[in-house]
Each structure stands twice: as structure tokens, then as C-alpha cells.
Scaffold this motif. Structure first.
Motif, PDB file in Angstrom:
ATOM      1  N   GLN A 416      18.424 -17.567 -15.797  1.00  0.00           N
ATOM      2  CA  GLN A 416      17.544 -18.734 -15.741  1.00  0.00           C
ATOM      3  C   GLN A 416      17.925 -19.752 -16.810  1.00  0.00           C
ATOM      4  OE1 GLN A 416      13.548 -17.301 -16.023  1.00  0.00           O
ATOM      5  NE2 GLN A 416      13.536 -16.357 -13.985  1.00  0.00           N
ATOM      6  N   LEU A 417      18.241 -19.280 -18.007  1.00  0.00           N
ATOM      7  CA  LEU A 417      18.640 -20.193 -19.063  1.00  0.00           C
ATOM      8  C   LEU A 417      19.958 -20.891 -18.725  1.00  0.00           C
ATOM      9  CD1 LEU A 417      17.702 -18.074 -22.229  1.00  0.00           C
ATOM     10  CD2 LEU A 417      16.527 -20.085 -21.347  1.00  0.00           C
ATOM     11  N   ASP A 418      20.902 -20.141 -18.169  1.00  0.00           N
ATOM     12  CA  ASP A 418      22.175 -20.776 -17.774  1.00  0.00           C
ATOM     13  C   ASP A 418      21.941 -21.838 -16.709  1.00  0.00           C
ATOM     14  OD1 ASP A 418      23.522 -19.230 -19.569  1.00  0.00           O
ATOM     15  OD2 ASP A 418      24.078 -17.670 -18.111  1.00  0.00           O
ATOM     16  N   THR A 419      21.014 -21.553 -15.789  1.00  0.00           N
ATOM     17  CA  THR A 419      20.711 -22.540 -14.734  1.00  0.00           C
ATOM     18  C   THR A 419      20.102 -23.800 -15.331  1.00  0.00           C
ATOM     19  OG1 THR A 419      20.321 -20.718 -13.188  1.00  0.00           O
ATOM     20  CG2 THR A 419      19.453 -22.894 -12.599  1.00  0.00           C
ATOM     21  N   ILE A 420      19.185 -23.615 -16.250  1.00  0.00           N
ATOM     22  CA  ILE A 420      18.549 -24.779 -16.899  1.00  0.00           C
ATOM     23  C   ILE A 420      19.580 -25.572 -17.687  1.00  0.00           C
ATOM     24  CG2 ILE A 420      16.873 -25.463 -18.643  1.00  0.00           C
ATOM     25  CD1 ILE A 420      15.179 -23.064 -17.766  1.00  0.00           C
ATOM     26  N   GLN A 421      20.483 -24.843 -18.387  1.00  0.00           N
ATOM     27  CA  GLN A 421      21.515 -25.529 -19.157  1.00  0.00           C
ATOM     28  C   GLN A 421      22.438 -26.315 -18.251  1.00  0.00           C
ATOM     29  OE1 GLN A 421      21.604 -25.613 -22.424  1.00  0.00           O
ATOM     30  NE2 GLN A 421      23.432 -26.911 -22.516  1.00  0.00           N
ATOM     31  N   GLY A 422      22.790 -25.734 -17.096  1.00  0.00           N
ATOM     32  CA  GLY A 422      23.651 -26.450 -16.150  1.00  0.00           C
ATOM     33  C   GLY A 422      22.963 -27.690 -15.594  1.00  0.00           C
ATOM     34  N   GLU A 423      21.676 -27.592 -15.298  1.00  0.00           N
ATOM     35  CA  GLU A 423      20.953 -28.763 -14.791  1.00  0.00           C
ATOM     36  C   GLU A 423      20.890 -29.862 -15.839  1.00  0.00           C
ATOM     37  OE1 GLU A 423      17.195 -27.388 -13.552  1.00  0.00           O
ATOM     38  OE2 GLU A 423      17.928 -26.400 -11.709  1.00  0.00           O
ATOM     39  N   LEU A 424      20.697 -29.471 -17.075  1.00  0.00           N
ATOM     40  CA  LEU A 424      20.650 -30.481 -18.125  1.00  0.00           C
ATOM     41  C   LEU A 424      21.993 -31.161 -18.318  1.00  0.00           C
ATOM     42  CD1 LEU A 424      18.444 -28.672 -20.822  1.00  0.00           C
ATOM     43  CD2 LEU A 424      17.784 -30.576 -19.352  1.00  0.00           C
ATOM     44  N   ASN A 425      23.086 -30.407 -18.168  1.00  0.00           N
ATOM     45  CA  ASN A 425      24.419 -30.974 -18.378  1.00  0.00           C
ATOM     46  C   ASN A 425      24.946 -31.704 -17.155  1.00  0.00           C
ATOM     47  OD1 ASN A 425      24.502 -29.985 -21.004  1.00  0.00           O
ATOM     48  ND2 ASN A 425      25.356 -28.018 -20.372  1.00  0.00           N
ATOM     49  N   PRO A 427      25.750 -34.546 -14.569  1.00  0.00           N
ATOM     50  CA  PRO A 427      25.724 -35.995 -14.791  1.00  0.00           C
ATOM     51  C   PRO A 427      24.576 -36.688 -14.058  1.00  0.00           C
ATOM     52  CG  PRO A 427      27.922 -35.256 -14.225  1.00  0.00           C
ATOM     53  CD  PRO A 427      27.021 -34.097 -13.972  1.00  0.00           C
ATOM     54  N   THR A 428      24.255 -36.181 -12.867  1.00  0.00           N
ATOM     55  CA  THR A 428      23.220 -36.852 -12.069  1.00  0.00           C
ATOM     56  C   THR A 428      21.817 -36.320 -12.333  1.00  0.00           C
ATOM     57  OG1 THR A 428      23.600 -35.282 -10.276  1.00  0.00           O
ATOM     58  CG2 THR A 428      24.871 -37.329 -10.238  1.00  0.00           C
ATOM     59  N   GLN A 429      21.689 -35.367 -13.207  1.00  0.00           N
ATOM     60  CA  GLN A 429      20.392 -34.759 -13.468  1.00  0.00           C
ATOM     61  C   GLN A 429      19.798 -35.310 -14.771  1.00  0.00           C
ATOM     62  OE1 GLN A 429      18.737 -32.877 -11.328  1.00  0.00           O
ATOM     63  NE2 GLN A 429      20.412 -33.088  -9.841  1.00  0.00           N
ATOM     64  N   GLY A 432      22.062 -37.174 -17.450  1.00  0.00           N
ATOM     65  CA  GLY A 432      22.406 -38.552 -17.083  1.00  0.00           C
ATOM     66  C   GLY A 432      21.218 -39.489 -17.244  1.00  0.00           C
ATOM     67  N   ARG A 433      20.042 -39.033 -16.870  1.00  0.00           N
ATOM     68  CA  ARG A 433      18.853 -39.862 -17.033  1.00  0.00           C
ATOM     69  C   ARG A 433      18.547 -40.108 -18.502  1.00  0.00           C
ATOM     70  NH1 ARG A 433      14.735 -37.167 -12.535  1.00  0.00           N
ATOM     71  NH2 ARG A 433      16.047 -37.606 -10.697  1.00  0.00           N
ATOM     72  N   LEU A 434      18.728 -39.068 -19.326  1.00  0.00           N
ATOM     73  CA  LEU A 434      18.506 -39.240 -20.759  1.00  0.00           C
ATOM     74  C   LEU A 434      19.485 -40.244 -21.346  1.00  0.00           C
ATOM     75  CD1 LEU A 434      17.815 -35.540 -21.874  1.00  0.00           C
ATOM     76  CD2 LEU A 434      16.175 -37.414 -21.761  1.00  0.00           C
ATOM     77  N   ASN A 435      20.751 -40.161 -20.927  1.00  0.00           N
ATOM     78  CA  ASN A 435      21.736 -41.130 -21.428  1.00  0.00           C
ATOM     79  C   ASN A 435      21.366 -42.548 -20.993  1.00  0.00           C
ATOM     80  OD1 ASN A 435      23.232 -39.113 -22.659  1.00  0.00           O
ATOM     81  ND2 ASN A 435      24.491 -38.741 -20.827  1.00  0.00           N
ATOM     82  N   GLU A 436      20.894 -42.669 -19.742  1.00  0.00           N
ATOM     83  CA  GLU A 436      20.493 -43.980 -19.257  1.00  0.00           C
ATOM     84  C   GLU A 436      19.301 -44.521 -20.054  1.00  0.00           C
ATOM     85  OE1 GLU A 436      19.066 -46.094 -15.056  1.00  0.00           O
ATOM     86  OE2 GLU A 436      19.562 -43.954 -15.143  1.00  0.00           O
ATOM     87  N   LEU A 437      18.321 -43.657 -20.328  1.00  0.00           N
ATOM     88  CA  LEU A 437      17.177 -44.082 -21.126  1.00  0.00           C
ATOM     89  C   LEU A 437      17.595 -44.476 -22.539  1.00  0.00           C
ATOM     90  CD1 LEU A 437      14.490 -41.446 -20.056  1.00  0.00           C
ATOM     91  CD2 LEU A 437      14.537 -43.863 -19.464  1.00  0.00           C
ATOM     92  N   MET A 438      18.517 -43.731 -23.120  1.00  0.00           N
ATOM     93  CA  MET A 438      18.986 -44.061 -24.464  1.00  0.00           C
ATOM     94  C   MET A 438      19.672 -45.419 -24.483  1.00  0.00           C
ATOM     95  SD  MET A 438      18.052 -41.786 -26.607  1.00  0.00           S
ATOM     96  CE  MET A 438      19.132 -42.221 -27.957  1.00  0.00           C
ATOM     97  N   SER A 439      20.511 -45.699 -23.463  1.00  0.00           N
ATOM     98  CA  SER A 439      21.174 -46.996 -23.399  1.00  0.00           C
ATOM     99  C   SER A 439      20.155 -48.130 -23.237  1.00  0.00           C
ATOM    100  CB  SER A 439      22.174 -47.010 -22.245  1.00  0.00           C
ATOM    101  OG  SER A 439      21.495 -46.825 -21.001  1.00  0.00           O
ATOM    102  N   GLN A 440      19.121 -47.894 -22.398  1.00  0.00           N
ATOM    103  CA  GLN A 440      18.093 -48.921 -22.239  1.00  0.00           C
ATOM    104  C   GLN A 440      17.329 -49.161 -23.544  1.00  0.00           C
ATOM    105  OE1 GLN A 440      15.576 -47.761 -19.022  1.00  0.00           O
ATOM    106  NE2 GLN A 440      17.142 -48.067 -17.418  1.00  0.00           N
TER     107      GLN A 440
END
Length: 510
Positions: A416-425, A427-429, A432-440
Motif C-alpha cells: 500500500q505504501l509503495d502504491t501511494i508513493q507511486g501515485e505521488l510520483n 507526473p499526472t497525479q 504534478g498538481r503540487l508542482n503546478e500549485l507551487m508554480s502558481q
């Protein structure tokens, strides 16, 4: 403050009038009850004077000595102090009968038609048609009598064979009258509150409060079943102080109750007791009890002596709070000055209370700031301790599981932890949204900084000073340039003169 609707200092209507201390409302007219209490509740003595309008005038606004005040000595508290509990029975029925008698005398209309008629005729003659001199000077005398009536003082002479009319401030023509409002007390007779006015400063009363209580206990006969208590102390104008007391009586079976205010007041009004109170500095004593609704209604229906019924009715209509306030007449400058002093005194007390409240609020704000800082500190400490506790638990769990194979639930948790880590890493999950928010956020900060720079402006006065300074600098530079130009021209002239001299000398030597 003043205008306590209790019984005044003085017994029945036979006592002579005295100067009203600051704590009371002495009455309006030639009332022969003791002045000073708030409306003193008994039937004022009628002097036989009448107004120009013909109605019987009840001299004094007063309510005299009512509310069960005993007319003789040796009843109520007076007979009880020597034996037993000191207040046995309190003569309740007798006081009720006396109260009814007093109230009946208050609102009864005395019938003195001949005297009133003569007074009315004399007043009319003095103001309109005096026959003292028998010529045109009588008209001047009539105007003078009218002026005296408007002022509320003096004597109106109108006939050689008839005594002059005495003009007082209670006459209907007096112009120096107004109607104010006073608070009605809401204390019952069972509360036992009695007001004592001392001719001393508040600081002296407070510093000697214990001695005062002991002295009052001695005045009550030193009975061990009685206890004197101070309800409140308040400053009055002219270095006077109002002290509100009540007496508690203890019975042998352990129960206790307050001595009724009328009973205690009746005891204080006995001749020997009143002398002892005067030695303590007491100038006035009164009960602080509420008025019955019927008596308030009767009071409002009958305008005070010398007050226009129309003005009285308008005062009742303009009453801001008819449940707590009652209209009272103010006749003459002395009464106005007294109320002004009382108002100033109350304003000072309110300001003092506001200052105390302001200091308390400031102290609470400081305590709140300190408490908030401590709460933030404790939160940080709690978070730090939580992290340290988690680290200790992790190390302890690692030590405990050391040498054991991975169990099925642990393997499931790892997946479960590996799955969560993969979702966080992905690009489209979330990453990516966090990077977009940081840029904004960075863009907003940049635009905010730019906008803040664009919003920068200079104050008009400062801009004017800068312009003036630059103008002066410009003028200074222009002046300096002109000086340099003049100097250059002078240098050229000097140089030209030197060249001519050199050439002339060269021709001579050649």
C-alpha cells in the motif's frame, strides 16, 4: 444617590423643616416635615396658601413620614431591645394601620375654602390691581409684584389694610422651575435597608468602618442577637457620605432574618437614639423601600405645588423609563445646583469605574497575549515530543521485529505504501498538481511584488519638498556656471593682454 423614596428624618408633620442634605429631595413649598429625604412620605402640613388658579395647594412635594413610621416611642424595635430577641413581633399590624393613616393623610384634600378664596383674591389684586397708593404708581407696583412672583421671592403689597402676599418659589407664576427624573428604589421593606447620611468624607468613613459598626450596635442596645451590616458606602456632594445598613436578628433556634426597614427607622427616630446618631455625625436617616403602585399612581396624578399641570403631564409622557424613573420638580437655583453637584459626583464615580474597567481590560489583554504565546510554545513542544516519541516507537519496533521474517500484514502495508508513493510520483497525479500549485504560488508572489512596486507613491508634501530642493540645486548650478563663464572670459582677456605684451617686447629687441 439622592431621591430614595424612604421615610425621611423626622417624625410626623409637626417637626420643623431643616436644610436638606445632599442625599434627599427636601420638598417644594413650606412643608413642615424634615427636609432632605427623597420625597419624604407623609401628609405635608397645609399652610392655607392657595395658587392663583384656585386649587388647594399641598405645600411641599413631600411624601412626609409614612411607611409605618410609629408616631410614639416604645413600639417595635424600641420595646424589644431590652428583652428577648429585641425585635419580637415588630408590631406589623400597627405599622400597617399607621401606613394607611399616613397615606390617607398624604392624598386627602384639606377643605379650607374661605382661606383659599381670600388668598386667591389677594394674589390677583397684588398682581393686577393694587390699590396701595391710589394713583398711576399702582400700575408700577403691579408690575413689580409680577416680577417678584416670576422670581419667586418677596412680598406683594396691594392694600394698606391687608397684609402683603408672600411670594415663594412654589407659586404658579415662578419661572425658575423644571422637571427632572429620579430613580425609584426597588428594595422591599423586608430587605431592611436604611440610609444614614454622615457629615464626613468617604475616606474617613471607610477608614473607621469597623468602629462605626460597633457604635451603631451600641446604639441598638448592644444586643448580642443583632448584627449590623454595611450594604454600601457612597460619596455625596459637600463632603457628605451615604451609608446603607441593615440589621440581622438571630433567634435561639439558629434562624436569622433582617429587621424590616420601617422598624429600624422608627427606632432611629426616637429622641434619645437620634441624639446618639447625631453625635456620630448622622445628619439624616431614611428607609430605602419601593413605593406601592397605588401610591405612585396617586403621586403622578397630582402635580406638585406650583407646577403647571400641562408641564407635569408632558413630563410623564417624556419619561424615558416609567418603570424605573419618576418625574420630580426642580424649583429654584439651589435645587438645580444640588442636582448638578450630584450629577458631577456620579460622573466622577462612573469615570473612576470606567478607568478601573479599562485597567482590567488592559491587564486581561496582556495576560491573553502571554497565554497565546505560551500556547504556541507548548504546541511546538508537543509536536517535537510527538516526533521524538514516534522515532522511539519506530526504533523499538525495529528492535522487536529484528530477526523475524516479514509478515503478511506487513507485506500488505508495504504494498500500500509503495502504491501511494507511486501515485505521488506520477507526473499526472498529485506530484504534478503540487508542482503546478507551487508554480502558481511563485507567479502570484512575483505579480504581487510587481503590483506592490507599482502602487508605490510619494506623499504630496514630500514631493513638493523634493521639487523645491531640486529647483534650488538647479539654481545653484546655473549660478556656478555663470561664474565659471565670467572667469573664463577674464582669463581670456588676461591671456590676450600677455600675448600682446610679449609681441611688443620682441619687436623692440629685434
Amino acid at each position: 444617590m439622592a431621591f430614595n423614596f424612604g421615610a425621611p428624618s423626622g417624625t410626623s408633620g409637626t417637626s420643623t423643616a431643616t436644610a436638606a442634605p445632599a442625599g434627599g429631595f427636601g420638598g417644594f413649598g413650606t412643608t413642615t416635615t424634615t427636609a432632605g429625604s427623597a420625597f419624604s412620605f407623609s401628609a405635608p402640613t397645609n399652610t392655607g396658601s392657595t395658587g392663583l388658579l384656585g386649587g388647594t395647594q399641598n405645600k411641599g412635594f413631600g411624601f412626609g413620614t409614612g411607611f409605618g413610621t410609629t408616631t410614639g416611642t416604645g413600639t417595635g424595635l424600641g420595646t424589644g431591645l431590652g428583652t428577648g430577641l429585641g425585635f419580637g413581633g415588630f408590631n406589623t399590624q400597627q405599622q400597617q394601620q399607621q401606613q394607611q393613616t399616613s397615606l390617607g393623610g398624604l392624598f386627602s384634600q384639606p377643605t379650607q375654602a374661605p382661606a383659599q378664596s381670600n388668598q386667591l383674591i389677594n394674589t390677583a389684586s397684588a398682581l393686577s390691581a393694587p390699590t396701595l397708593l391710589g394713583d398711576e404708581r399702582d400700575a408700577i407696583l403691579a408690575k413689580w409684584n409680577q416680577l417678584q412672583a416670576f422670581w419667586g421671592t418677596g412680598k406683594g403689597y396691594f392694600n394698606n389694610n391687608i397684609p402683603p402676599v408672600e411670594f415663594t418659589q412654589e407659586n404658579p407664576f415662578c419661572r425658575f422651575k423644571a422637571v427632572g427624573y429620579s430613580c425609584m428604589p426597588n428594595n422591599k421593606d423586608e430587605d431592611g435597608l436604611v440610609v444614614l447620611i454622615f457629615n464626613k468624607k468617604e475616606t474617613d468613613i471607610r477608614s473607621q468602618q469597623q468602629q462605626l459598626v460597633e457604635s451603631l450596635h451600641k446604639v441598638l442596645g448592644g444586643n448580642q442577637t443583632l448584627t449590623v451590616n454595611v450594604e454600601g458606602i457612597k460619596t455625596l456632594p459637600d463632603d457628605q457620605t451615604e451609608v446603607v445598613i441593615y440589621v440581622v436578628e438571630r433567634s435561639p433556634n439558629g434562624t436569622s432574618r433582617r429587621v424590616p426597614a420601617t422598624t429600624l427607622y422608627a427606632h432611629f427616630e426616637q429622641a434619645n437614639i437620634k441624639t446618639q446618631l447625631q453625635q456620630l455625625g448622622v445628619t439624616l436617616s431614611m428607609t430605602r423601600t419601593e413605593l406601592p403602585p397605588a401610591q405612585i399612581k396617586q403621586l403622578l396624578q397630582n402635580p406638585p405645588a406650583g407646577v403647571d399641570p400641562i408641564i407635569w403631564e408632558q413630563a410623564k409622557v417624556d419619561n424615558p423609563d416609567s418603570e424605573k424613573l419618576i418625574p420630580v420638580p426642580m424649583v429654584g437655583f439651589k435645587e438645580l445646583l444640588r442636582r448638578l453637584k450630584v450629577q458631577d459626583q456620579m460622573t466622577k464615580q462612573h469615570q473612576t469605574r470606567l478607568d478601573i474597567i479599562s485597567e482590567d481590560i488592559s491587564e486581561l489583554q496582556k495576560n491573553q497575549t502571554t497565554t497565546m504565546a505560551k500556547i504556541a510554545q507548548y504546541k511546538r513542544k508537543l509536536m517535537d515530543l510527538s516526533h521524538r516519541t514516534l522515532q522511539v516507537l519506530i526504533k523499538q519496533e525495529i528492535q522487536r521485529k529484528s530477526g523475524y521474517a516479514i509478515q503478511a500484514d506487513e507485506e500488505q502495508l508495504r504494498v500500500q505504501l509503495d502504491t501511494i508513493q507511486g501515485e505521488l510520483n506520477a507526473p499526472t497525479q498529485f506530484k504534478g498538481r503540487l508542482n503546478e500549485l507551487m508554480s502558481q504560488i511563485r507567479m502570484q508572489n512575483h505579480f504581487g511584488a510587481v503590483k506592490s512596486e507599482e502602487k508605490y507613491y510619494i506623499d504630496a508634501d514630500l514631493l513638493r519638498e523634493i521639487k523645491q530642493h531640486l529647483k534650488q540645486q538647479q539654481e545653484g548650478l546655473s549660478h556656478l556656471i555663470s561664474i565659471i563663464k565670467d572667469d573664463l572670459e577674464d582669463i581670456k582677456l588676461v591671456e590676450h593682454g600677455l600675448n600682446e605684451t610679449i609681441h611688443s617686447r620682441g619687436g623692440v629687441f629685434s
